[in-house]
Design an enzyme around this catalytic site. Structure first.
Site, mmCIF file in Angstrom:
data_model
loop_
_atom_site.group_PDB
_atom_site.id
_atom_site.type_symbol
_atom_site.label_atom_id
_atom_site.label_comp_id
_atom_site.label_asym_id
_atom_site.label_seq_id
_atom_site.Cartn_x
_atom_site.Cartn_y
_atom_site.Cartn_z
ATOM 1 N N SER A 99 0.873 -1.192 0.000
ATOM 2 C CA SER A 99 0.000 0.000 0.000
ATOM 3 C C SER A 99 0.898 1.225 0.000
ATOM 4 O O SER A 99 1.548 1.512 1.010
ATOM 5 C CB SER A 99 -0.887 0.026 1.245
ATOM 6 O OG SER A 99 -1.604 -1.168 1.371
ATOM 7 N N LYS A 174 -7.216 1.693 -2.549
ATOM 8 C CA LYS A 174 -6.719 1.232 -1.244
ATOM 9 C C LYS A 174 -6.780 2.361 -0.210
ATOM 10 O O LYS A 174 -7.124 2.151 0.954
ATOM 11 C CB LYS A 174 -5.291 0.709 -1.400
ATOM 12 C CG LYS A 174 -4.615 0.306 -0.106
ATOM 13 C CD LYS A 174 -5.250 -0.899 0.568
ATOM 14 C CE LYS A 174 -4.622 -1.153 1.930
ATOM 15 N NZ LYS A 174 -5.216 -2.282 2.634
ATOM 16 N N LYS A 242 0.499 5.440 8.183
ATOM 17 C CA LYS A 242 1.094 5.710 6.862
ATOM 18 C C LYS A 242 0.007 5.804 5.791
ATOM 19 O O LYS A 242 -0.008 6.716 4.959
ATOM 20 C CB LYS A 242 2.085 4.569 6.561
ATOM 21 C CG LYS A 242 2.688 4.520 5.184
ATOM 22 C CD LYS A 242 2.109 3.472 4.245
ATOM 23 C CE LYS A 242 1.999 2.064 4.729
ATOM 24 N NZ LYS A 242 1.395 1.138 3.771
HETATM 25 P P1 NAP Z 1 5.602 -6.260 7.405
HETATM 26 O O1 NAP Z 1 5.187 -7.416 8.242
HETATM 27 O O2 NAP Z 1 6.370 -5.147 8.005
HETATM 28 O O3 NAP Z 1 6.390 -6.867 6.128
HETATM 29 C C1 NAP Z 1 7.144 -6.118 5.224
HETATM 30 C C2 NAP Z 1 8.310 -6.960 4.777
HETATM 31 O O4 NAP Z 1 9.057 -6.249 3.775
HETATM 32 C C3 NAP Z 1 9.283 -7.268 5.921
HETATM 33 O O5 NAP Z 1 9.522 -8.661 5.955
HETATM 34 C C4 NAP Z 1 10.524 -6.471 5.542
HETATM 35 O O6 NAP Z 1 11.728 -7.067 5.948
HETATM 36 C C5 NAP Z 1 10.436 -6.470 4.038
HETATM 37 N N1 NAP Z 1 11.260 -5.401 3.461
HETATM 38 C C6 NAP Z 1 11.248 -4.081 3.785
HETATM 39 N N2 NAP Z 1 12.160 -3.421 3.049
HETATM 40 C C7 NAP Z 1 12.762 -4.348 2.265
HETATM 41 C C8 NAP Z 1 13.794 -4.276 1.305
HETATM 42 N N3 NAP Z 1 14.403 -3.112 1.014
HETATM 43 N N4 NAP Z 1 14.166 -5.416 0.673
HETATM 44 C C9 NAP Z 1 13.576 -6.588 0.982
HETATM 45 N N5 NAP Z 1 12.594 -6.729 1.892
HETATM 46 C C10 NAP Z 1 12.193 -5.606 2.525
HETATM 47 O O7 NAP Z 1 4.322 -5.560 6.739
HETATM 48 P P2 NAP Z 1 2.955 -6.271 6.241
HETATM 49 O O8 NAP Z 1 1.963 -6.204 7.345
HETATM 50 O O9 NAP Z 1 3.265 -7.574 5.584
HETATM 51 O O10 NAP Z 1 2.485 -5.193 5.165
HETATM 52 C C11 NAP Z 1 3.062 -5.111 3.862
HETATM 53 C C12 NAP Z 1 2.222 -4.129 3.035
HETATM 54 O O11 NAP Z 1 0.880 -4.622 2.939
HETATM 55 C C13 NAP Z 1 2.136 -2.725 3.650
HETATM 56 O O12 NAP Z 1 2.149 -1.760 2.632
HETATM 57 C C14 NAP Z 1 0.801 -2.749 4.361
HETATM 58 O O13 NAP Z 1 0.262 -1.440 4.492
HETATM 59 C C15 NAP Z 1 -0.018 -3.635 3.432
HETATM 60 N N6 NAP Z 1 -1.137 -4.349 4.061
HETATM 61 C C16 NAP Z 1 -0.992 -4.976 5.261
HETATM 62 C C17 NAP Z 1 -2.096 -5.639 5.821
HETATM 63 C C18 NAP Z 1 -1.992 -6.346 7.160
HETATM 64 O O14 NAP Z 1 -3.060 -6.701 7.713
HETATM 65 N N7 NAP Z 1 -0.806 -6.603 7.704
HETATM 66 C C19 NAP Z 1 -3.332 -5.664 5.157
HETATM 67 C C20 NAP Z 1 -3.428 -5.058 3.915
HETATM 68 C C21 NAP Z 1 -2.330 -4.400 3.375
HETATM 69 P P3 NAP Z 1 12.315 -6.961 7.462
HETATM 70 O O15 NAP Z 1 11.963 -8.262 8.073
HETATM 71 O O16 NAP Z 1 13.770 -6.748 7.300
HETATM 72 O O17 NAP Z 1 11.620 -5.783 8.119
#
Ligand code: NAP
Length: 296
Positions: A99, A174, A242
């Site tokens: 997102s 979104k 965010k």
């Molecule tokens: P998250 O758990 O923080 O996962 C993000 C992942 O991206 C982490 O594993 C992180 O690695 C990795 N990452 C960050 N920078 C990177 C880079 N430069 N190279 C490689 N990997 C990298 O977040 P999430 O909850 O999965 O959310 C991901 C996206 O989906 C966001 O935009 C969020 O707004 C959206 N979203 C989330 C949900 C939800 O319920 N969680 C629902 C809908 C949409 P590290 O382990 O090193 O931090």
């Protein structure tokens, strides 16, 4: 059996289970995550691991990213040394499911086209549960051809997959979704605290309201979180903050009036400043409880 090799970058709360679903559906998979240990579970299940986003791009036909925020997407795609575009091939399909700001989605799409590849923005709703169960709602921006090619793969990840228009359109949808979810969590919190302080059991309140016009998915899915004050994410409050920032910036660009979004954005800002950014977004309840001097 699917023949296209899929690359997947960003194996967090959402990306990890989504990549797992593609592997189970039979797609050959190449994965990468900044914290490399998160690749291990998928590697044990049969995926290959790559050292950088560029390496992933050089080994796949379709590439998916699921990263936290706009700067992360810019870095992963546009870094001239390690980025996806540096390793992209003509005819490749790049799908960013993070997102992020619609403007960044359009910039990634332009860079992909210059490299002869096609890019879609395809953010999701449905949370960690939807990611695990493959029931996400997926909002897609980009070309018709790109959408048609992506559809079988997106159908593995989601139940509702809709093409909304040109690059950036998915991210706009979104942002609208995130306004509705945040404002609903805040409204449910107000109702729960009011009921509880008046001596009405919040659990029974949810039960009765669920049968009427005010019934909603937030109340259904986050019921236990509210009632037990269990704010394990789920969806991290910092990520929702965010997303409201994206919604507010987009509204400002277009001259759209979104006063309630601005108020809830400030509540999330207060929680983040107090060190609660890693909690689930249902922790908005704490703001209402603290200001009301009453815990449900
Ligand atoms: P998250 O758990 O923080 O996962 C993000 C992942 O991206 C982490 O594993 C992180 O690695 C990795 N990452 C960050 N920078 C990177 C880079 N430069 N190279 C490689 N990997 C990298 O977040 P999430 O909850 O999965 O959310 C991901 C996206 O989906 C966001 O935009 C969020 O707004 C959206 N979203 C989330 C949900 C939800 O319920 N969680 C629902 C809908 C949409 P590290 O382990 O090193 O931090």
């Amino acid at each position: 059996m699917p023949e296209e090799t899929v690359g997947f970058i960003g194996l967090g709360i959402m990306g990890g289970p989504m990549a797992g679903n593609l592997l189970r559906a039979g797609y050959p998979l190449v994965v990468h995550n900044r914290t490399r240990a998160k690749e291990q579970e998928l590697v044990s299940a049969g995926a290959a691991a790559a050292d950088s986003p560029r390496e992933v791009a050089s080994q796949c036909d379709v590439l998916i990213t699921m990263l936290p925020d706009s700067p992360d997407v810019e870095e992963v795609y546009l870094d001239s040394d390690r980025g996806v575009i540096a390793g992209a091939k003509a005819g490749q399909l790049l799908i960013d499911m993070s997102s992020i700001a619609p403007a960044v989605a359009r910039a990634v799409c332009d860079a992909a086209r210059e490299a002869g590849a096609e890019a879609l923005d395809a953010p999701v709703s449905g949370g960690d549960v939807g990611a695990r169960e493959g029931t996400l709602s997926i909002m897609v921006g980009g070309s018709d051809d790109g959408f048609k090619r992506a559809q079988p793969l997106l159908d593995v990840l989601g139940e509702t997959v809709i093409h909304l228009g040109p690059p950036g359109a998915g991210q706009t949808a979104k942002a609208c979704n995130q306004i509705l979810v945040a404002v609903t969590i805040e409204a449910v919190s107000e109702a729960l605290v009011l009921a509880s302080k008046a001596g009405v059991d919040p659990d029974r309140l949810i039960e009765v309201l669920s049968g009427g016009l005010s019934g909603n998915r937030v109340m259904e899915v986050r019921r236990r979180n509210f009632l037990e004050h269990d704010f394990t994410p789920g969806f991290k409050l910092s990520l929702h903050h965010k997303d409201l920032g994206i919604a507010l910036r987009t509204a400002r660009e277009l001259g759209v009036y979104v006063p309630t979004t601005a108020i809830v954005d400030q509540m999330l800002a207060a929680l983040e400043a107090a060190g609660d950014g890693g909690l689930d977004h249902s922790a908005l309840l704490k703001v209402i409880e603290e200001a009301s001097g009453h815990e449900i």
